[in-house]
Design a protein around this motif. Sequence first.
Motif, short mmCIF file in Angstrom:
data_model
loop_
_atom_site.label_atom_id
_atom_site.label_comp_id
_atom_site.label_asym_id
_atom_site.label_seq_id
_atom_site.Cartn_x
_atom_site.Cartn_y
_atom_site.Cartn_z
N UNK A 17 -8.05 3.05 -3.69
CA UNK A 17 -8.75 1.85 -3.19
C UNK A 17 -9.41 2.09 -1.84
N UNK A 18 -8.82 3.00 -1.06
CA UNK A 18 -9.37 3.28 0.27
C UNK A 18 -8.98 4.69 0.66
N UNK A 19 -9.59 5.17 1.74
CA UNK A 19 -9.25 6.51 2.23
C UNK A 19 -9.47 6.49 3.74
N UNK B 216 -1.80 16.60 -9.30
CA UNK B 216 -0.61 15.78 -9.10
C UNK B 216 -0.93 14.51 -8.32
N UNK B 217 -1.63 14.66 -7.19
CA UNK B 217 -1.97 13.49 -6.38
C UNK B 217 -2.80 12.49 -7.17
N UNK B 218 -3.76 12.99 -7.94
CA UNK B 218 -4.59 12.12 -8.76
C UNK B 218 -3.75 11.37 -9.80
N UNK B 219 -2.74 12.07 -10.34
CA UNK B 219 -1.87 11.44 -11.33
C UNK B 219 -1.01 10.35 -10.68
N UNK B 220 -0.49 10.63 -9.48
CA UNK B 220 0.26 9.61 -8.74
C UNK B 220 -0.62 8.38 -8.49
N UNK B 221 -1.82 8.64 -7.98
CA UNK B 221 -2.71 7.52 -7.65
C UNK B 221 -2.98 6.66 -8.88
N UNK B 222 -3.29 7.32 -10.00
CA UNK B 222 -3.61 6.58 -11.22
C UNK B 222 -2.41 5.76 -11.70
N UNK C 101 0.84 -1.21 0.00
CA UNK C 101 0.00 0.00 0.00
C UNK C 101 0.87 1.25 0.00
N UNK C 102 0.46 2.24 -0.79
CA UNK C 102 1.07 3.57 -0.75
C UNK C 102 -0.05 4.57 -0.50
N UNK C 103 0.21 5.54 0.39
CA UNK C 103 -0.78 6.58 0.62
C UNK C 103 -0.42 7.82 -0.19
N UNK C 104 -1.41 8.35 -0.91
CA UNK C 104 -1.25 9.62 -1.61
C UNK C 104 -2.10 10.65 -0.87
N UNK D 199 -1.62 -1.01 -4.05
CA UNK D 199 -2.89 -0.66 -3.42
C UNK D 199 -2.74 0.81 -3.03
N UNK D 200 -3.69 1.65 -3.43
CA UNK D 200 -3.53 3.08 -3.18
C UNK D 200 -4.55 3.57 -2.15
N UNK D 201 -4.02 4.12 -1.07
CA UNK D 201 -4.85 4.75 -0.05
C UNK D 201 -4.77 6.26 -0.26
#
Lengths: 305, 305
Positions: free
Chosen positions: A71-73, A36-42, A27-30, A50-52
């Motif tokens: 995937x989660x928040x 920018x954050x949206x681009x990292x997550x995508x 898992x990585x948290x953005x 797995x993206x938190x």
Amino acid sequence: MEIEKESRAPETRQSENSRFRENEGHTITVAGLGLMGGSFAARLKELHYRVNGWNRTETVTEKALQRHVIDSADEQGISNSDIVILCMPAGCIVPFIQQHLSHFKKGAVLTDISGVKGHLCDEVRACLRPDMDFVMAHPMAGREGQGLDQSSPRIFDGCNYILVPDEKARPESVEKVERLIWQLGAAHVVTVTPAEHDRMIAYTSSLPHILAVSLMDSDSFVEESRYFVAGSFRDGTRVADINASLWARLFLENRENILAEIDNFQKSLDSLRRAVEDNNREQLTRLLEKAGERRRMLSHEKNTR
Amino acid sequence: MEIEKESRAPETRQSENSRFRENEGHTITVAGLGLMGGSFAARLKELHYRVNGWNRTETVTEKALQRHVIDSADEQGISNSDIVILCMPAGCIVPFIQQHLSHFKKGAVLTDISGVKGHLCDEVRACLRPDMDFVMAHPMAGREGQGLDQSSPRIFDGCNYILVPDEKARPESVEKVERLIWQLGAAHVVTVTPAEHDRMIAYTSSLPHILAVSLMDSDSFVEESRYFVAGSFRDGTRVADINASLWARLFLENRENILAEIDNFQKSLDSLRRAVEDNNREQLTRLLEKAGERRRMLSHEKNTR
């Protein structure tokens, strides 16, 4: 200037399915889900992480969840993350860390994308748990516009990525962040000090934005201008449409360097203006040729867009 | 400023095969086979025209023939052409016409692509046969680099195209040139006087080139800069790599307008610099917002790239 620099052929998308299976379950948290954050997550999702996610405004978090950009928040996601990527304005970083301090995974490494580094590292270290680490970085990637809707996993393809670790950053933390950077699709990674970073970036990033803004803001602009523009104007002003308050803050945080860069540019513009005023075709041709030679150096750089 | 303006959806490539069969058997001469002339020739071939070429340097003409960018390169081709597109530096136009004067087809219409119009029309009219006509025009299309190898039929897709007929141009000649312009793929055609053209173009075309050149020529540029650049720098300097002697001439031919545009830009840059120097975040944000609003107007313009 001495810089440490490494270049690689960008990770091809074709080979990803097999190569990046190893990321599954990690898992990585953005934190911060704007452009920018949206681009990292995508991009991280493409890499099988797995993206938190986390965002100050909850409607954005919900949109990101609905679109499966994340995937989660939740705090559990933060507790599972070896790496946390801070994609928020620099001023929000310390409050974010303080708010979640007890939830970060043991040994978690934080990295950021702030456009100006200044004394950020000292401020962040002052509030970190001793088991955690912070490795500053700055992807030279982005695009016009703002917000989650403008994000794209492709902005990292073949980009320059600047690593800005302070002297306290642990080598294994730097290595962890660098490994991720290559996976994102960077073509070049340079390692510099915060002061060098802020000086270089004033020329290569802030100044082109300032010129684009000044060109659009010229009194010469009229509604009819749009029927007279070609690629030179469109390309030169693409980044005039940016997050105004974010960039105003960035410019002021790096005020001294930016004033110096405007003044260097001014000398260069003055030479050209003088050559035009003096009807000095030879000098004008020389200035154009010099620019052309330098520009070709830039575009012939392997693997770089 | 009052301008006459018309917009259309660009001719789609899909529909060309059937729509442009009517052009078969019609010859157009393209004189000057550099980046622009080569692009015209390639596009005209797509449109089913027979293309006759001419170039001062014969090796270029031969290359164009070998690559089938043109179908012929002879006086007979000139004699068959209802339209001759002059893609050479403005200074070469009158000598070219004088050299071929007896060969032009009866009633042939010449059009040009010169970046500065000045008194070109009077000079050309002074040497034309009375049955011929001249309709000045300027495609806002192009790309970095120079020469036939850099040419592409795609540069016209969705472009702005400026029609600059003088008061002596016959309406049927203007119509003939305009019909061709729409076929090339233009999205907008504006009609203005030579003086208006030269004034507008100094802002929308020359100035972005001047800024790109000055940005590359800044003393701040070092070899390592390339590892710190992102899209803003790449886009903002793309047109720094241009035909130096051609553009030096263009700048000097439009000297007064260009000096005025540099000075207007200077005022705009000075405002921004002052806001940074004064730490005036509000004013800085306002300037960025104004630029963003104007830029969005530009990109939301239908059919335009």
